[in-house]
Design a protein around this motif. Structure first.
Motif, short mmCIF file in Angstrom:
data_model
loop_
_atom_site.label_atom_id
_atom_site.label_comp_id
_atom_site.label_asym_id
_atom_site.label_seq_id
_atom_site.Cartn_x
_atom_site.Cartn_y
_atom_site.Cartn_z
N TRP A 104 0.83 -1.22 0.00
CA TRP A 104 0.00 0.00 0.00
C TRP A 104 0.87 1.26 0.00
O TRP A 104 0.61 2.21 -0.73
N ARG A 105 1.89 1.26 0.84
CA ARG A 105 2.72 2.45 0.97
C ARG A 105 4.10 2.27 0.32
O ARG A 105 5.01 3.06 0.56
N SER A 106 4.26 1.24 -0.47
CA SER A 106 5.54 1.00 -1.15
C SER A 106 5.54 1.69 -2.51
O SER A 106 4.61 1.52 -3.29
N HIS A 107 6.59 2.44 -2.77
CA HIS A 107 6.68 3.12 -4.07
C HIS A 107 6.83 2.12 -5.20
O HIS A 107 6.29 2.32 -6.29
N ARG A 108 7.55 1.01 -4.93
CA ARG A 108 7.70 -0.05 -5.91
C ARG A 108 7.13 -1.33 -5.33
O ARG A 108 7.62 -1.81 -4.31
N PRO A 109 6.11 -1.91 -5.96
CA PRO A 109 5.50 -3.14 -5.42
C PRO A 109 6.52 -4.24 -5.20
O PRO A 109 7.38 -4.49 -6.05
N ARG A 110 6.43 -4.91 -4.07
CA ARG A 110 7.33 -6.00 -3.73
C ARG A 110 6.61 -7.32 -3.98
O ARG A 110 5.96 -7.88 -3.10
N TRP A 111 6.76 -7.82 -5.19
CA TRP A 111 6.04 -9.01 -5.61
C TRP A 111 6.54 -10.26 -4.90
O TRP A 111 5.74 -11.11 -4.51
N VAL A 112 7.85 -10.37 -4.71
CA VAL A 112 8.40 -11.57 -4.09
C VAL A 112 7.94 -11.69 -2.64
O VAL A 112 7.56 -12.76 -2.18
N VAL A 113 7.97 -10.57 -1.92
CA VAL A 113 7.51 -10.59 -0.53
C VAL A 113 6.04 -10.99 -0.46
O VAL A 113 5.64 -11.82 0.38
N ALA A 114 5.23 -10.42 -1.33
CA ALA A 114 3.81 -10.76 -1.35
C ALA A 114 3.60 -12.24 -1.66
O ALA A 114 2.76 -12.91 -1.05
N LEU A 115 4.39 -12.76 -2.60
CA LEU A 115 4.27 -14.17 -2.97
C LEU A 115 4.62 -15.07 -1.79
O LEU A 115 3.94 -16.08 -1.53
N ILE A 116 5.67 -14.73 -1.06
CA ILE A 116 6.06 -15.54 0.10
C ILE A 116 4.95 -15.57 1.14
O ILE A 116 4.60 -16.62 1.69
N VAL A 117 4.36 -14.42 1.42
CA VAL A 117 3.28 -14.35 2.40
C VAL A 117 2.08 -15.17 1.95
O VAL A 117 1.47 -15.91 2.72
N VAL A 118 1.74 -15.07 0.66
CA VAL A 118 0.62 -15.85 0.12
C VAL A 118 0.88 -17.34 0.26
O VAL A 118 0.00 -18.11 0.68
N LEU A 119 2.09 -17.78 -0.06
CA LEU A 119 2.41 -19.21 0.03
C LEU A 119 2.37 -19.70 1.47
O LEU A 119 1.96 -20.84 1.73
N LEU A 120 2.78 -18.87 2.41
CA LEU A 120 2.72 -19.26 3.82
C LEU A 120 1.28 -19.37 4.32
O LEU A 120 0.96 -20.24 5.15
N ALA A 121 0.42 -18.50 3.83
CA ALA A 121 -0.97 -18.51 4.29
C ALA A 121 -1.83 -19.50 3.55
O ALA A 121 -2.87 -19.96 4.06
N MET A 122 -1.43 -19.89 2.34
CA MET A 122 -2.28 -20.71 1.48
C MET A 122 -2.71 -22.04 2.10
O MET A 122 -3.89 -22.42 1.97
N PRO A 123 -1.84 -22.79 2.79
CA PRO A 123 -2.31 -24.07 3.37
C PRO A 123 -3.47 -23.89 4.34
O PRO A 123 -4.37 -24.73 4.39
N PHE A 124 -3.45 -22.81 5.10
CA PHE A 124 -4.52 -22.58 6.07
C PHE A 124 -5.83 -22.21 5.36
O PHE A 124 -6.92 -22.60 5.81
N TYR A 125 -5.73 -21.47 4.28
CA TYR A 125 -6.93 -21.17 3.48
C TYR A 125 -7.48 -22.45 2.86
O TYR A 125 -8.69 -22.64 2.78
N TRP A 126 -6.59 -23.33 2.39
CA TRP A 126 -7.05 -24.59 1.80
C TRP A 126 -7.80 -25.43 2.83
O TRP A 126 -8.89 -25.95 2.56
N ILE A 127 -7.23 -25.55 4.02
CA ILE A 127 -7.89 -26.33 5.07
C ILE A 127 -9.23 -25.71 5.43
O ILE A 127 -10.22 -26.42 5.66
#
Length: 393
Positions: free
Chosen positions: A327-350
């Motif tokens: 939101w407040r990043s001048h340049r989007p950090r895609w890799v960081v966002a991807l890591i967070v999504v991958l960490l959260a994804m198993p819990f969303y699947w369950i």
């Protein structure tokens, strides 16, 4: 890349933009997800879905305080905004292929054919988008009357529920519906086409009145649609609602994407990306359609519903995680966002596929904690642009 605002006074009427906003947000999420939620959790699940949806989308009219702020935001998150629209187009094609033939037979195949054509050749521009939105609202109200006169509407009963399940569902709805509107380029078109005061009126009425009335309609036909086998006339009316709303949504998103591509002079890349999105929607829809014929399911869910819930993860996990981190990043950090999504994804699947919904609380916590950590360890180059972000966002 900004979306093209409508500047003339004839096109800046906040009431017309309110109808545009309400109808543009009546997706196959608002028209079908409550059906699944009411089936599984009863009436209160619809309330949990509706409140953050309406209020979260309406709040954009206040958060985006000016046209210039909306322009800056769409420029900063240009790629994410385009991905959001492409996934939305794919989602609508998927649902059209999966559900419409099941509800009305072979005639239902006409719906995805029309959606593909509208995606490649969006017809609406200028004042026509407002006229089409008003006509779509009128058509939806007539369909609602038809459902009522054919006993297709009734209030589903409340059910008992596990507190952890409802809390998990509530947190995901809050995260998704509060954040997703900011990546919707059709919303930014409305914001850039209205005055500061007019935007508040348009977003408030659009989502708390117009859109709210559409998801109330979904609540009342949820019982008839839950088993995907309503009576012939009720099924036809529901497909008509899905088709009309989907046609508007696909056209509006395709028009914004097309206008941006023209401005960037990369029409070929746009058509390739659009073709990929339509191919994804078509393939997913065909898999869901034939899997039902072959009685393929998983964890008590049809293959179509599993795929639908996977699409929902984009709006409940991927898009919100991206925005919280960037939101407040001048340049989007895609890799960081991807890591967070991958960490959260198993819990969303369950939570959403295995249906232990209380695990969604952990998934949301992972996203929020990940965003906090990402903010703390921002690269120095981003810290140096904090003033830029504060001034523009």
């Amino acid at each position: 890349m900004t979306v093209t605002p409508e500047r003339s006074s004839a096109h800046s009427n906040p009431f017309l933009w309110a109808v545009y906003l309400g109808m543009s947000w009546t997706w196959v999420i608002g028209m079908f997800l409550p059906v699944l939620l009411v089936r599984d959790y009863g009436f209160w699940a619809w309330v949990i879905f509706a409140i953050p949806n309406c209020i979260g989308a309406a709040a954009m009219g206040w958060v985006m305080r000016s046209r210039e702020q909306s322009v800056s935001f769409t420029q900063q998150h240009a790629v994410a905004g385009r991905v959001f629209s492409l996934v939305t187009i794919a989602l609508h094609l998927f649902v059209a292929v999966w559900l419409c033939p099941l509800l009305v037979g072979n005639a239902g195949w006409l719906v995805p054919v029309v959606l593909v054509q509208l995606a490649f050749t969006p017809l609406l521009r200028g004042k026509a988008v407002l006229t089409a939105s008003v006509l779509t609202l009128i058509a939806s109200l007539l369909i609602a009357f038809g459902l009522f006169t054919n006993s297709g509407l009734w209030l589903p009963p409340a059910k008992g529920f596990v507190a952890g399940d409802i809390l998990g569902l509530s947190l995901v709805c809050l995260l998704g519906f509060v954040l997703c509107p900011y990546l919707d380029l059709t919303f930014h078109r409305a914001r850039q086409s209205t005055s500061d005061g007019g935007a508040k009126m348009a977003f408030g009425i659009g989502f708390c009145v117009v859109f709210a009335s559409m998801i109330v309609l979904t609540l009342f036909y949820a019982g008839a649609m839950a088993d995907l086998l309503p009576s012939k006339i009720v099924g036809t009316l529901i497909v008509a609602q899905l088709a009309i709303q989907s046609a508007l949504t696909v056209t509006l998103h395709a028009r914004v994407l097309h206008d941006q591509a023209v401005a960037r002079d990369d029409a070929a890349d746009f058509r390739a990306a659009l073709g990929a999105a339509l191919g994804l929607g078509l393939l997913a829809g065909m898999l869901a359609y034939f899997a039902r014929s072959w009685s393929i399911d998983y964890a008590g869910l049809s293959a179509g519903e599993v795929i639908y819930r996977c699409f929902m993860s984009f709006y409940g996990l991927v898009a919100p995680a991206y925005l919280l981190i960037n939101w407040r990043s001048h340049r989007p950090r895609w890799v960081v966002a991807l890591i967070v999504v991958l960490l959260a994804m198993p819990f969303y699947w369950i939570a959403f596929i295995e249906r232990y919904m209380y695990f969604a609380m952990i998934g949301v916590a992972v996203v929020v904690i990940g965003a906090i950590v990402a903010a703390i360890i921002r690269p120095r180059s981003e810290a140096d642009t904090a003033d830029f972000a504060a001034n523009h966002l």
